[in-house]
Design a protein around this motif. Structure first.
Motif, mmCIF file in Angstrom:
data_model
loop_
_atom_site.group_PDB
_atom_site.id
_atom_site.type_symbol
_atom_site.label_atom_id
_atom_site.label_comp_id
_atom_site.label_asym_id
_atom_site.label_seq_id
_atom_site.Cartn_x
_atom_site.Cartn_y
_atom_site.Cartn_z
ATOM 1 N N ARG A 14 -17.316 1.371 -24.692
ATOM 2 C CA ARG A 14 -18.100 1.958 -23.606
ATOM 3 C C ARG A 14 -18.191 3.475 -23.712
ATOM 4 O O ARG A 14 -19.193 4.082 -23.352
ATOM 5 C CB ARG A 14 -17.486 1.552 -22.255
ATOM 6 N N LYS A 48 -21.353 -11.471 -23.407
ATOM 7 C CA LYS A 48 -21.807 -10.127 -23.014
ATOM 8 C C LYS A 48 -23.324 -10.006 -23.030
ATOM 9 O O LYS A 48 -23.903 -9.332 -22.183
ATOM 10 C CB LYS A 48 -21.203 -9.067 -23.937
ATOM 11 N N TRP A 49 -23.974 -10.626 -24.015
ATOM 12 C CA TRP A 49 -25.433 -10.499 -24.085
ATOM 13 C C TRP A 49 -26.136 -11.826 -24.366
ATOM 14 O O TRP A 49 -27.338 -11.862 -24.582
ATOM 15 C CB TRP A 49 -25.851 -9.454 -25.115
ATOM 16 N N THR A 67 -18.758 -2.848 -25.648
ATOM 17 C CA THR A 67 -20.125 -3.114 -25.197
ATOM 18 C C THR A 67 -20.955 -3.873 -26.218
ATOM 19 O O THR A 67 -21.947 -4.513 -25.857
ATOM 20 C CB THR A 67 -20.842 -1.796 -24.866
#
Length: 253
Positions: free
Chosen positions: A123, A68-69, A94
């Motif tokens: 989210r 994701k990151w 998230t």
């Protein structure tokens, strides 16, 4: 995994006082009332305790690379890393962090401390707090008391809470397979537009591969697209050559 200082006993009926200890993004430690903790962005903070690593310990800590990151998250056991994989795959999640906070509390049974394993932000802003436990320990009275105390505390915060063990079912098997292709593509990036186009309508994986000049390479790219859910399928069924896949609507816009 993380422990609980309380003694086993009847279900906890009242929680008199709960404080929350955490470390912010700058490394500053805070101790706040439970009511104040609801608005703290724990996902931006640092781990509240370090994960022990020593010879002959009963579990294997390590680092999970988050797609994701694009950074590493520490985990305390291989079992915990599996749940990080599931959170990484979940489009509704998230951000997440391990060892995010410590509950410092007193209730009808006495004083207790507990550091949950994983904090996840969804989210929509909601929170999921996870404790990951060896299934052999789930019936331990101390573990059950820890679960009860943490669940009741999360209810006061408006958070979802779960104590989880080994993930099971075909869905986990498939997500585990796809996770091997979660990193950025080094080869085959030029195949992405064609795969997305060919899968506009449902197509069998085997048929899709027959359109590819280098099917072994294309399969890895397909799994990468499936991990990122740009191409989707029913993950509750085994992935076979006859499995139907299709491009997600969002990937066509």
């Amino acid at each position: 995994m993380s422990g609980d200082a309380g003694e086993p006993g009847p279900a906890v009926r009242d929680i008199d006082l709960v404080r929350v200890r955490y470390v912010d993004a700058e490394g500053v430690e805070h101790l706040v009332r439970l009511e104040e903790a609801a608005d703290v962005p724990f996902e931006d903070g640092q781990m509240v305790r370090s994960i022990p690593s020593h010879r002959d310990q009963g579990h294997m800590p390590g680092h999970y690379w988050v797609a994701k990151w694009g950074d590493l998250v520490d985990y305390e056991s291989v079992l915990e890393s599996k749940w990080l994989t599931l959170l990484d795959f979940d489009l509704q999640v998230t951000a997440f962090v391990t060892q995010p906070l410590e509950f410092d509390a007193i209730d009808a049974r006495g004083a207790w401390l507990h550091t949950p394993d994983v904090f996840a932000r969804r989210r929509d802003g909601s929170v999921l707090l996870l404790d990951v436990k060896n299934p052999e320990l789930r019936d331990d009275p101390k573990v059950r008391l820890q679960e009860e105390r943490t669940r009741r505390t999360c209810e006061r915060l408006g958070w979802d809470y779960a104590m989880v063990s080994e993930p099971s079912g075909q869905r986990w098997v498939n997500i585990d397979l796809l996770s091997s292709a979660r990193r950025p593509l080094q080869l085959g990036a030029d195949l992405v537009p064609r795969l997305l186009e060919l899968a506009r309508e449902p197509v069998e994986i085997g048929e899709l591969m027959r359109f590819m000049e280098f099917p072994d390479l294309a399969r890895g790219v397909l799994y990468h697209l499936m991990w990122h859910q740009r191409i989707v399928t029913d993950l509750d069924r085994p992935l076979r050559e006859a499995t139907l896949v299709r491009t997600a609507k969002e990937a066509l816009t």
